[in-house]
Design a protein around this motif. Sequence first.
Motif, PDB file in Angstrom:
ATOM      1  N   LEU A 173      12.456  18.482  37.490  1.00 43.76           N
ATOM      2  CA  LEU A 173      11.882  19.824  37.423  1.00 43.76           C
ATOM      3  C   LEU A 173      11.627  20.417  38.812  1.00 43.76           C
ATOM      4  N   GLY A 174      11.702  21.735  38.884  1.00 44.64           N
ATOM      5  CA  GLY A 174      11.323  22.461  40.085  1.00 44.64           C
ATOM      6  C   GLY A 174       9.929  23.032  39.939  1.00 44.64           C
ATOM      7  N   SER A 175       9.147  22.438  39.054  1.00 46.25           N
ATOM      8  CA  SER A 175       7.769  22.852  38.783  1.00 46.25           C
ATOM      9  C   SER A 175       7.009  21.625  38.318  1.00 46.25           C
ATOM     10  N   GLY A 176       5.705  21.777  38.077  1.00 49.40           N
ATOM     11  CA  GLY A 176       4.930  20.662  37.559  1.00 49.40           C
ATOM     12  C   GLY A 176       5.234  20.400  36.091  1.00 49.40           C
ATOM     13  N   LEU A 177       4.910  19.209  35.628  1.00 46.86           N
ATOM     14  CA  LEU A 177       5.238  18.807  34.253  1.00 46.86           C
ATOM     15  C   LEU A 177       4.497  19.629  33.201  1.00 46.86           C
ATOM     16  N   PHE A 178       3.380  20.224  33.574  1.00 44.16           N
ATOM     17  CA  PHE A 178       2.664  21.076  32.629  1.00 44.16           C
ATOM     18  C   PHE A 178       3.267  22.480  32.551  1.00 44.16           C
ATOM     19  N   HIS A 179       4.260  22.749  33.400  1.00 44.79           N
ATOM     20  CA  HIS A 179       4.896  24.067  33.426  1.00 44.79           C
ATOM     21  C   HIS A 179       6.424  23.932  33.437  1.00 44.79           C
ATOM     22  N   PRO A 180       7.008  23.295  32.409  1.00 48.11           N
ATOM     23  CA  PRO A 180       8.463  23.148  32.389  1.00 48.11           C
ATOM     24  C   PRO A 180       9.157  24.507  32.369  1.00 48.11           C
ATOM     25  N   TYR A 181      10.259  24.586  33.107  1.00 47.45           N
ATOM     26  CA  TYR A 181      10.973  25.857  33.253  1.00 47.45           C
ATOM     27  C   TYR A 181      12.465  25.599  33.118  1.00 47.45           C
ATOM     28  N   PRO A 182      13.201  26.488  32.407  1.00 49.37           N
ATOM     29  CA  PRO A 182      12.783  27.754  31.799  1.00 49.37           C
ATOM     30  C   PRO A 182      12.170  27.553  30.397  1.00 49.37           C
ATOM     31  N   LYS A 183      11.511  28.592  29.921  1.00 48.24           N
ATOM     32  CA  LYS A 183      10.835  28.482  28.626  1.00 48.24           C
ATOM     33  C   LYS A 183      11.827  28.293  27.484  1.00 48.24           C
ATOM     34  N   GLN A 184      13.077  28.748  27.686  1.00 52.14           N
ATOM     35  CA  GLN A 184      14.102  28.584  26.650  1.00 52.14           C
ATOM     36  C   GLN A 184      14.414  27.116  26.391  1.00 52.14           C
ATOM     37  N   HIS A 185      14.072  26.255  27.337  1.00 51.50           N
ATOM     38  CA  HIS A 185      14.366  24.838  27.189  1.00 51.50           C
ATOM     39  C   HIS A 185      13.124  24.006  26.885  1.00 51.50           C
ATOM     40  N   ARG A 186      12.107  24.640  26.348  1.00 53.00           N
ATOM     41  CA  ARG A 186      10.876  23.896  26.029  1.00 53.00           C
ATOM     42  C   ARG A 186      11.135  22.819  24.981  1.00 53.00           C
ATOM     43  N   ALA A 187      11.903  23.131  23.959  1.00 49.78           N
ATOM     44  CA  ALA A 187      12.202  22.131  22.925  1.00 49.78           C
ATOM     45  C   ALA A 187      13.023  20.983  23.513  1.00 49.78           C
ATOM     46  N   SER A 200       8.991  15.157  38.418  1.00 49.46           N
ATOM     47  CA  SER A 200       8.794  16.237  39.378  1.00 49.46           C
ATOM     48  C   SER A 200       8.070  15.679  40.593  1.00 49.46           C
ATOM     49  N   GLU A 201       8.364  16.232  41.758  1.00 50.99           N
ATOM     50  CA  GLU A 201       7.604  15.845  42.949  1.00 50.99           C
ATOM     51  C   GLU A 201       6.377  16.738  43.122  1.00 50.99           C
ATOM     52  N   TYR A 202       6.210  17.705  42.228  1.00 49.75           N
ATOM     53  CA  TYR A 202       5.064  18.616  42.311  1.00 49.75           C
ATOM     54  C   TYR A 202       3.982  18.188  41.335  1.00 49.75           C
ATOM     55  N   PRO A 203       2.716  18.222  41.747  1.00 50.08           N
ATOM     56  CA  PRO A 203       1.632  17.879  40.829  1.00 50.08           C
ATOM     57  C   PRO A 203       1.757  18.659  39.523  1.00 50.08           C
ATOM     58  N   PRO A 204       1.386  18.049  38.395  1.00 56.51           N
ATOM     59  CA  PRO A 204       1.644  18.618  37.064  1.00 56.51           C
ATOM     60  C   PRO A 204       1.203  20.056  36.830  1.00 56.51           C
ATOM     61  N   TYR A 205       0.124  20.517  37.492  1.00 57.54           N
ATOM     62  CA  TYR A 205      -0.339  21.881  37.247  1.00 57.54           C
ATOM     63  C   TYR A 205       0.402  22.920  38.100  1.00 57.54           C
ATOM     64  N   THR A 206       1.391  22.508  38.879  1.00 54.88           N
ATOM     65  CA  THR A 206       2.109  23.424  39.768  1.00 54.88           C
ATOM     66  C   THR A 206       3.040  24.346  38.980  1.00 54.88           C
ATOM     67  N   PRO A 207       2.866  25.668  39.049  1.00 53.22           N
ATOM     68  CA  PRO A 207       3.763  26.586  38.336  1.00 53.22           C
ATOM     69  C   PRO A 207       5.112  26.675  39.053  1.00 53.22           C
ATOM     70  N   PRO A 208       6.148  27.150  38.361  1.00 51.24           N
ATOM     71  CA  PRO A 208       7.457  27.275  39.011  1.00 51.24           C
ATOM     72  C   PRO A 208       7.437  28.357  40.088  1.00 51.24           C
ATOM     73  N   GLN A 209       8.024  28.043  41.221  1.00 52.76           N
ATOM     74  CA  GLN A 209       8.192  29.006  42.299  1.00 52.76           C
ATOM     75  C   GLN A 209       9.625  28.896  42.821  1.00 52.76           C
ATOM     76  N   LYS A 210      10.170  30.011  43.242  1.00 56.70           N
ATOM     77  CA  LYS A 210      11.593  30.083  43.575  1.00 56.70           C
ATOM     78  C   LYS A 210      12.013  29.048  44.611  1.00 56.70           C
ATOM     79  N   TRP A 211      11.193  28.839  45.639  1.00 53.88           N
ATOM     80  CA  TRP A 211      11.583  27.948  46.727  1.00 53.88           C
ATOM     81  C   TRP A 211      11.610  26.485  46.324  1.00 53.88           C
ATOM     82  N   GLN A 212      10.949  26.141  45.227  1.00 54.79           N
ATOM     83  CA  GLN A 212      10.870  24.743  44.816  1.00 54.79           C
ATOM     84  C   GLN A 212      12.175  24.231  44.210  1.00 54.79           C
ATOM     85  N   PHE A 213      12.987  25.127  43.651  1.00 56.28           N
ATOM     86  CA  PHE A 213      14.199  24.681  42.966  1.00 56.28           C
ATOM     87  C   PHE A 213      15.266  24.156  43.927  1.00 56.28           C
ATOM     88  N   PRO A 214      15.538  24.855  45.045  1.00 59.18           N
ATOM     89  CA  PRO A 214      16.465  24.250  46.017  1.00 59.18           C
ATOM     90  C   PRO A 214      15.913  22.955  46.604  1.00 59.18           C
TER      91      PRO A 214
END
Length: 294
Positions: A173-187, A200-214
């Motif tokens: 993930l490019g976000s924390g585990l509590f904020h899986p992205y994109p929402k279309q892939h929640r299931a 994820s290397e980001y703590p679980p409460y970390t929301p998705p941010q553009k710079w995290q994906f690269p």
Amino acid sequence: MILNKRDRLIHIHHCRGAGWKTIKKLFKHDPELNDVYNMTAEDFCHYLQMAPRHAKSFYEDLHQLDITALLTAYKKSSIFIITVFDSTYPSKLKAIYDPPWVLYGMGQSSLLNHEKILSVVGTRNPSKIGLISMEKILAPLVEQKWTIVSGLALGIDGYAHQLSLPSYTIAVLGSGLFHPYPKQHRALFNKIVSDHLAISEYPPYTPPQKWQFPERNRIISGLSFGTLVVEAKERSGSLITADQALEQGRDVFALPGSILDVNALGTNKLIQQGAKMVLSSEDILNELKCHRIS
């Protein structure tokens, strides 16, 4: 002060301003992470070259963050944590230049150290031919119980995860585990954490941010012996992953495509630059035999 060095790292990893380079500098200054709790914000500016506002945030979190409560919440949510100090840290990932200091995961942690791991990336808007071609390549690997790593993104990533559900798959993930992205892939995410693995290397409460994906792309390539790029435009995030794989000394595979297809411009150029052209799963298996994988 937290007594365990491992827990001190996890605590620091949760603090604002504690990026990969900052933690590296901190280890150089304070190898046991003991002195950090006695340092001032001004010390962080001096020794860690932090901007004043970042140093202030880091200092506040270091002394105010209730890491015990957070760890309790993670445990209740079945989140495990692996640090670079742990024997279970994936060996292939640890060998790259900039391995994550901490990994947060949900699911089967043992998948991280599987031998037969292939990363698969590509465009978010794949063609029908691209999807069919990928299925042709991956189906034999899935039958042989390979672990497929990808980034849970729309398009090629998501389809790679879907195809590998009968075997094993890891979502990075490019976000924390509590904020899986994109929402279309929640299931799909829920299925992966139930039967496979999401990290994820980001703590679980970390929301998705553009710079995290690269930034997370180095983990996708770093977990595996090779990366397959299915379809990619001339300028694509998938090519960042391919570049990371090359820098890590890993194999890069690419599916060829029509010179008239914009989604094939990136993969065709990869082949032109030395990536291994893939026409069947055997092309991947033959290359990876040198790693003694069977």
